[in-house]
Design an enzyme around this catalytic site. Structure first.
Site, PDB file in Angstrom:
ATOM      1  N   GLU A   8       0.819  -1.218   0.000  1.00  0.00           N
ATOM      2  CA  GLU A   8       0.000   0.000   0.000  1.00  0.00           C
ATOM      3  C   GLU A   8       0.847   1.259   0.000  1.00  0.00           C
ATOM      4  O   GLU A   8       0.443   2.282  -0.517  1.00  0.00           O
ATOM      5  CB  GLU A   8      -0.942   0.005   1.208  1.00  0.00           C
ATOM      6  N   LYS A   9       2.036   1.156   0.588  1.00  0.00           N
ATOM      7  CA  LYS A   9       2.898   2.325   0.715  1.00  0.00           C
ATOM      8  C   LYS A   9       4.350   1.878   0.764  1.00  0.00           C
ATOM      9  O   LYS A   9       4.645   0.706   1.039  1.00  0.00           O
ATOM     10  CB  LYS A   9       2.523   3.128   1.956  1.00  0.00           C
ATOM     11  N   ASP A 110      -2.877  -2.652   3.170  1.00  0.00           N
ATOM     12  CA  ASP A 110      -3.101  -2.686   4.614  1.00  0.00           C
ATOM     13  C   ASP A 110      -4.267  -3.618   4.934  1.00  0.00           C
ATOM     14  O   ASP A 110      -5.139  -3.862   4.090  1.00  0.00           O
ATOM     15  CB  ASP A 110      -3.402  -1.274   5.128  1.00  0.00           C
ATOM     16  N   ASP A 112      -7.309  -3.947   5.790  1.00  0.00           N
ATOM     17  CA  ASP A 112      -8.647  -3.397   5.953  1.00  0.00           C
ATOM     18  C   ASP A 112      -9.306  -3.295   4.586  1.00  0.00           C
ATOM     19  O   ASP A 112      -8.737  -3.693   3.567  1.00  0.00           O
ATOM     20  CB  ASP A 112      -8.610  -2.034   6.650  1.00  0.00           C
ATOM     21  N   TYR A 329      -1.022  -2.065  13.912  1.00  0.00           N
ATOM     22  CA  TYR A 329      -1.926  -1.312  13.030  1.00  0.00           C
ATOM     23  C   TYR A 329      -2.921  -0.495  13.857  1.00  0.00           C
ATOM     24  O   TYR A 329      -3.613  -1.028  14.735  1.00  0.00           O
ATOM     25  CB  TYR A 329      -2.670  -2.286  12.131  1.00  0.00           C
ATOM     26  N   ARG A 331      -5.671   1.607  12.891  1.00  0.00           N
ATOM     27  CA  ARG A 331      -7.043   1.924  12.475  1.00  0.00           C
ATOM     28  C   ARG A 331      -7.965   0.757  12.810  1.00  0.00           C
ATOM     29  O   ARG A 331      -8.551   0.123  11.936  1.00  0.00           O
ATOM     30  CB  ARG A 331      -7.080   2.243  10.982  1.00  0.00           C
TER      31      ARG A 331
END
Length: 693
Positions: A8-9, A110, A112, A329, A331
């Site tokens: 993702e990043k 990520d 989610d 993580y 979130r």
């Protein structure tokens, strides 16, 4: 086999490459033997704007965008279009080339919904047909990444996650684009130039704050009386609180004593009088360790303790996870921990001691064999609570905010490995002159996990004047007592507290507490809430940016514009029930129990009905920007419509524009409060001659 990991990043890509064994570096990717690891920058693709779905003959404004018109509403795409973000095109091209040369793809977004979708969108963009696996971890420390690499799953198992994210994005687009336009145009017809942004989550959130503010402002404090008595016993003295009888005179409907004469008579009747112990009960109690932090928990605590904004807390937790790799993580909406991770405790405790040598004594006092109720697989959702990792980083690299929030996370984890907090709870009731007084007491017998925390326990802070948790002498039922002195305490009812960012996020999460209908309250009690743990902070930030909300110290309050907007919106648009029900539907999509198509169909029906209502009539918005008045004297030389004098970007300067814009784009410079017709422009050189109007 050549695998391509798409993270993702960049930070996640680097963590994966570190465990695969980096052998080289290319432009936009890392080589790991036969494997390659590349990365996104969050969502690389974005929803196309409304202009892509409206007719080409719609006039455009000075910025080149199509003018908002009632005729085009509602805008409901038949085929949803995604476009590469301008700043992502180069990396997207690199990913496309890498996909072609790989034999297997690994989605390393990520853990989610959005993390699943953003990589799946890239694969769909390039029409990938190669097998795809899923890398799913909640921490970026070495041990967790190794475990994730050894447990890759079929990516199709997470299709519901991607569809739920896709449904959320489309629903937000439909509501935001259509209702924002519809209500902004409606306000324009009432003379306002304010942009009224309507959102599936932000509007009910704003409504919460407006309702709270108005409740506070309408609140009228009601005076009432409390009666406290100092009681003496052979073993010592203590403070008690008077308890009213069922048929007590002078009470209001809430059971508060409001008659001053009655209060004074009670004080006189019991002062100096003998009495007896009517009830004495002492029992041993235990208090479990606190749970780990969900994002809303640590946001509420950091907001209350340090005054941090929700966005500050989220960004800090994200940095601790992503940059420093010191925590898991962030979130997450879950405060429990998976039982399988309990075995990691010795290594995590060792890492905590390495990073935080000043906590060495507390770490040494921890017993990794203790398994608190926080370790509970049945309570785990998509993510577990926020905890420290095994990474042995450096606390010296943390900012002050990062250090404070990291300390909260560390102490909550350490508390899991300390014994239960144990105490003796004492309840006493005494009768004096026919009146009942009561007190409670607490004697700690084992401090347990509270040793981890330096802060004073909340329940020991209570004013003993309230008859709270004081130390009570040993007594027995029937013992004699006497009232040394009774006192009347005057008090007033208090208005509810204004929201802070922490308590507002908590309210968004526990929206059922703000719903009156029993059937909806019951449905929402499980905490689906408004928005998600990943989006709530950004919703509040957006409401502040739009000037619908303002902050005063730690408090967050609604602006005049925000209140006016809530007043003109229909109840169904600002209803937390509707928003929470949508979140529940998205959860069904995530779990494969509902379809994306059915969800979007319901959204479309809702949008059509609301746009039709918004298009009917005009409203006046207070606190916003007023539309420039149309002159009845100065007319446009191209179409004859009245002109409006408007402020220029340069301070103190003005210009004149046609009120028939965008059909007529004629403009004129300002000349001493009048339009300068000799220099009128309509996009090309004007041939208008100055005329007397």
């Amino acid at each position: 086999m050549t695998r391509l990991f798409i993270a993702e990043k960049p930070s996640v890509a680097k963590a994966i490459a570190g465990e695969l064994g980096a052998t080289g570096k290319g432009d936009g990717y890392i080589e790991c033997g036969a494997d390659k690891v590349t990365w996104c920058f969050g969502h690389m693709l974005e929803q196309a704007g409304p202009d892509e779905y409206t007719p080409e003959d719609v006039p455009r404004n000075a910025n080149g965008r199509k003018v908002w018109r009632i005729d085009e509403l509602p805008i409901i795409p038949t085929t949803w279009l995604l476009q590469p973000k301008p700043d992502a095109k180069k990396q997207l091209t690199i990913i496309g080339k890498l996909i072609k040369s790989a034999s297997e793809i690994v989605n390393a977004g990520d853990p989610d919904r959005e993390g699943q979708l953003l990589v799946d969108e890239v694969l769909a963009h390039f029409r990938n047909t190669k097998p795809v696996r899923r890398f799913w971890v909640s921490s970026q420390d070495s041990v967790t990444v190794k475990r994730g690499l050894a447990a890759l799953k079929d990516n199709s198992a997470y299709a519901g996650w991607a569809d739920a994210a896709r449904g959320r994005g489309r629903a937000d687009w439909l509501i935001g684009m259509n209702l924002s336009r519809a209500f902004t145009l409606r306000a324009q017809r009432g003379g306002s130039r304010s942009l009224l942004t309507v959102g599936r989550v932000q509007t009910p959130t704003l409504a919460l704050v407006v309702a709270r503010d108005r409740e506070i402002e309408a609140f009228k404090p009601m005076p009432y009386h409390k009666i406290r008595a100092e009681i003496t016993h052979a073993g010592g003295t203590f403070i008690t609180a008077w308890k009213a009888k069922e048929d007590q005179a002078g009470l209001d409907s809430e059971g508060r004593l409001i008659d001053t004469a009655v209060a004074d008579a009670l004080v006189a009747a019991v002062t100096g009088q003998a009495g007896s112990v009517a009830e004495y009960k002492q029992e041993a109690k235990k208090q479990n360790q606190p749970l780990a932090f969900a994002l809303s928990d640590i946001t509420a605590l950091a907001s209350s303790k340090f005054g941090y904004s929700a966005e500050d807390v989220l960004n800090t937790c994200q940095a601790l996870y992503e940059t420093h790799k010191l925590t898991s993580y962030p979130r997450t909406d879950c405060a429990y921990l998976p039982e399988s991770q309990h075995a990691d405790a010795p290594q995590v405790l060792e890492a905590i001691k390495h990073v935080n040598p000043e906590l060495g004594g507390i770490v040494d006092g921890a017993d990794s064999r203790i398994k608190s109720k926080t370790w509970n697989d049945s309570q785990i959702t998509a993510h577990h609570g926020i905890v420290p990792t095994m990474h042995k980083g450096s606390v010296g690299r943390l900012s002050d905010m990062e250090r404070k929030i990291y300390n909260l996370i560390v102490r909550a984890y350490l508390a899991q490995f300390y014994p239960l907090h144990e105490y003796l709870s004492t309840t006493v009731g005494v009768d004096v002159a026919g009146e009942r007084f009561a007190a409670t007491g607490k004697v700690v017998t084992r401090n347990g996990w509270r040793d981890v925390f330096q802060d004073t326990d909340d329940d020991t802070d209570k004013d003993q004047d309230e008859g709270g948790n004081q130390t009570l002498p040993p007594m027995a039922q029937g013992d004699g007592v006497a009232c040394l002195q009774a006192t009347r305490k005057d008090a007033k009812t208090k208005a509810p507290a204004r929201f802070t960012e922490g308590t507002l996020i908590r309210a968004m999460e526990n929206i059922h507490k703000y719903v009156t209908e029993p059937e909806y309250k019951k449905m929402l009690r499980d905490g689906d809430g408004i928005g998600t743990s990943a989006t709530r902070a950004s919703i509040i930030s957006e409401l502040k940016r739009r000037e619908f909300l303002e902050t005063k110290g730690k408090q967050i309050i609604s602006s005049t514009l925000g209140r006016s907007m809530i007043d003109v919106l229909p109840e169904v648009v600002k209803s937390p029930v509707l928003t929470a029900l949508y979140e529940r539907m998205l959860k069904g999509i995530e779990q494969g129990a509902a379809s994306l198509e059915a969800f979007i169909t319901k959204q479309e029906e809702f949008i059509r009905s609301q746009v039709a209502k918004a298009n009917d009539g005009a409203v006046t918005i207070a606190g916003g920007k007023e539309a420039a008045p149309v002159s009845s004297l100065h007319k446009c030389m191209s179409c004859g419509s009245g002109l409006s004098r408007r402020p220029s970007r340069k301070k103190g300067q003005f210009w004149w524009g046609c009120s028939n814009y965008p059909t007529c784009k004629q403009t004129y410079p300002d000349l001493k409060g009048r339009p300068d017709y000799s220099k009128g422009r309509n996009g090309s050189t004007s041939d208008n001659k100055e005329k007397s109007v």
